[in-house]
Design an enzyme around this catalytic site. Structure first.
Site, PDB file in Angstrom:
ATOM      1  N   HIS A 225      -2.714   0.018   0.210  1.00  0.00           N
ATOM      2  CA  HIS A 225      -2.379  -0.222   1.015  1.00  0.00           C
ATOM      3  C   HIS A 225      -3.333   0.018   2.420  1.00  0.00           C
ATOM      4  CE1 HIS A 225       0.411  -0.432   4.509  1.00  0.00           C
ATOM      5  NE2 HIS A 225       1.259  -1.070   4.103  1.00  0.00           N
TER       6      HIS A 225
ATOM      7  N   GLY B  49       4.463  -4.733   9.951  1.00  0.00           N
ATOM      8  CA  GLY B  49       4.490  -3.541  10.899  1.00  0.00           C
ATOM      9  C   GLY B  49       4.601  -4.528  12.030  1.00  0.00           C
TER      10      GLY B  49
ATOM     11  N   GLU C 215      -3.280   0.902   5.272  1.00  0.00           N
ATOM     12  CA  GLU C 215      -3.189   2.198   6.006  1.00  0.00           C
ATOM     13  C   GLU C 215      -3.657   2.808   5.274  1.00  0.00           C
ATOM     14  OE1 GLU C 215       1.900   2.136   6.318  1.00  0.00           O
ATOM     15  OE2 GLU C 215       1.207   0.495   7.459  1.00  0.00           O
TER      16      GLU C 215
ATOM     17  N   SER D  21       5.840  -7.903   7.561  1.00  0.00           N
ATOM     18  CA  SER D  21       7.268  -8.334   8.017  1.00  0.00           C
ATOM     19  C   SER D  21       8.107  -9.043   7.961  1.00  0.00           C
ATOM     20  CB  SER D  21       6.587  -8.699   9.526  1.00  0.00           C
ATOM     21  OG  SER D  21       5.795  -7.545  10.239  1.00  0.00           O
TER      22      SER D  21
ATOM     23  N   GLU E 126      -1.240  -8.593   1.534  1.00  0.00           N
ATOM     24  CA  GLU E 126      -0.006  -8.524   3.062  1.00  0.00           C
ATOM     25  C   GLU E 126      -1.759  -8.340   4.116  1.00  0.00           C
ATOM     26  OE1 GLU E 126       2.868  -5.058   2.077  1.00  0.00           O
ATOM     27  OE2 GLU E 126       1.203  -4.226   2.200  1.00  0.00           O
TER      28      GLU E 126
ATOM     29  N   ASN F 238       8.604  -0.256   0.086  1.00  0.00           N
ATOM     30  CA  ASN F 238       7.664   0.666   0.720  1.00  0.00           C
ATOM     31  C   ASN F 238       7.790   1.218   1.542  1.00  0.00           C
ATOM     32  OD1 ASN F 238       5.470   2.293   1.105  1.00  0.00           O
ATOM     33  ND2 ASN F 238       4.207   0.268   2.152  1.00  0.00           N
ATOM     34  N   TRP F 239       8.974   2.396   1.542  1.00  0.00           N
ATOM     35  CA  TRP F 239       9.777   3.465   2.664  1.00  0.00           C
ATOM     36  C   TRP F 239       8.131   4.334   3.249  1.00  0.00           C
ATOM     37  CZ3 TRP F 239      13.616   6.793  -0.229  1.00  0.00           C
ATOM     38  CH2 TRP F 239      14.954   5.969  -0.591  1.00  0.00           C
ATOM     39  N   LYS F 240       6.966   4.349   3.014  1.00  0.00           N
ATOM     40  CA  LYS F 240       6.432   4.405   4.012  1.00  0.00           C
ATOM     41  C   LYS F 240       6.602   6.348   4.222  1.00  0.00           C
ATOM     42  CE  LYS F 240       5.064   0.150   6.233  1.00  0.00           C
ATOM     43  NZ  LYS F 240       4.661  -0.130   6.720  1.00  0.00           N
TER      44      LYS F 240
ATOM     45  N   GLY G   2       8.320  -3.231   3.982  1.00  0.00           N
ATOM     46  CA  GLY G   2       7.912  -2.227   4.889  1.00  0.00           C
ATOM     47  C   GLY G   2       9.551  -1.410   5.381  1.00  0.00           C
ATOM     48  N   GLY G   3       9.144  -2.059   6.874  1.00  0.00           N
ATOM     49  CA  GLY G   3      11.003  -1.656   8.022  1.00  0.00           C
ATOM     50  C   GLY G   3      12.404  -1.492   6.926  1.00  0.00           C
TER      51      GLY G   3
HETATM   52  C1  PEP Z   1       4.181  -2.807   3.908  1.00  0.00           C
HETATM   53  O1  PEP Z   1       3.657  -1.725   4.952  1.00  0.00           O
HETATM   54  O2  PEP Z   1       3.542  -2.751   2.899  1.00  0.00           O
HETATM   55  C2  PEP Z   1       4.739  -3.428   4.602  1.00  0.00           C
HETATM   56  C3  PEP Z   1       4.814  -5.133   4.473  1.00  0.00           C
HETATM   57  O3  PEP Z   1       5.131  -3.094   6.330  1.00  0.00           O
HETATM   58  P1  PEP Z   1       6.011  -3.985   7.283  1.00  0.00           P
HETATM   59  O4  PEP Z   1       7.505  -5.064   5.631  1.00  0.00           O
HETATM   60  O5  PEP Z   1       7.390  -2.948   7.335  1.00  0.00           O
HETATM   61  O6  PEP Z   1       5.799  -5.595   7.606  1.00  0.00           O
END
Ligand code: PEP
Length: 253
Positions: free
Chosen positions: A94, A171, A96, A215, A165, A9-11, A236-237
């Site tokens: 998600h 994040g 967010e 994470s 999640e 997930n590049w956001k 994500g990251g």
């Molecule tokens: C996400 O936003 O779906 C996610 C899992 O982010 P991160 O891996 O950065 O926690």
């Protein structure tokens, strides 16, 4: 058991130049993965990613989808539009989007329905906040979020992907322990199995993939992915760095 799914997930990250560099690195390193791999990019970059990923083992995803078919919905992107760009997955619900865009359980369920109707697999995100976890409400929250999607989508739920999640892990660098994640995945698995059994006999044996997200990184992926009910990861990251993302893919094999 089916292959694991590792989805990035590049956001709201990327640029034409950065995407090209990242995808080229991934294409060079991910030739015949044992697991399924996808990247969910921002809408303006779908065309670029579609072109670069043509014929590759990496599939394309979007980070959102409209619940509407077409019309006066400024700023939204329909399932049919996403299909034109070869989109295979769409993240829905998600945290967010639930947090910053007020998406309700019912709205998320409608988005999943719109995706399914177009042949796009929704990656339905569920997860509790830290306050909810500390109040002992984790199970109740994730079950309520998933129940809305089951209610709206009936037997089609066998076609979805679920991503657990925990909001407090996204994040933040705080990952759920493999045991914490597995415990919630087992709850979601039982809910999906019960729903499948009730809705249609044909779905009984089909295992809906349940991804873990929050994470996940190169160091903790193997332990998480070895849990019985963790069928992959939503990253994500760490999906923005080719080397890290490829290590997670390797951990899924
Ligand atoms: C996400 O936003 O779906 C996610 C899992 O982010 P991160 O891996 O950065 O926690």
């Amino acid at each position: 058991m089916s292959r694991k799914l590792i989805a990035g997930n590049w956001k709201m990250n990327g640029s034409l130049a950065a995407n090209q560099a990242l995808l080229r690195e991934l294409l060079a390193g991910v030739k015949a993965p044992v697991c399924q791999v996808a990247v969910c990019v921002s809408m303006p970059y779908l065309a670029q990613a579609q072109e670069l990923l043509a014929g590759a083992a990496i599939e394309l995803g979007a980070q959102d989808i409209s619940a509407q078919v077409s019309g006066a919905f400024t700023g939204e992107t329909s399932a049919a539009m996403l299909k034109e760009f070869g989109v295979r997955f769409a993240i829905v619900g998600h945290s967010e989007r639930r947090q910053y865009h007020g998406e309700t359980d019912a709205h998320v369920a409608d988005k999943a329905k719109a995706a399914l109707a177009a042949g796009i697999t929704p990656i339905v995100c569920v997860g509790e906040t830290l306050a909810q976890r500390e109040a002992g409400q984790t199970e109740e929250v994730v079950k309520r979020q998933l129940a809305a999607v089951i209610h709206t989508n009936g037997h089609c739920i066998s076609e979805i992907v679920v991503a657990y999640e925990p909001v407090w892990a996204i994040g933040t660098g705080k990952t759920a322990s493999p045991e914490q994640a597995q415990a919630v995945h087992a709850v979601l698995r039982a809910q999906l199995v019960a729903a499948s059994t009730l809705k249609a006999a044909t779905t009984q044996d089909k295992r809906v993939p349940i991804l873990y997200g929050g994470s996940m990184n190169a160091a903790n992926a193997a332990a998480l992915l070895s849990q019985a009910d963790i069928d992959g990861g939503l990253i994500g990251g760490a999906s923005l760095k080719a080397a890290d993302f490829m290590q997670i893919i390797a951990a899924a094999q």
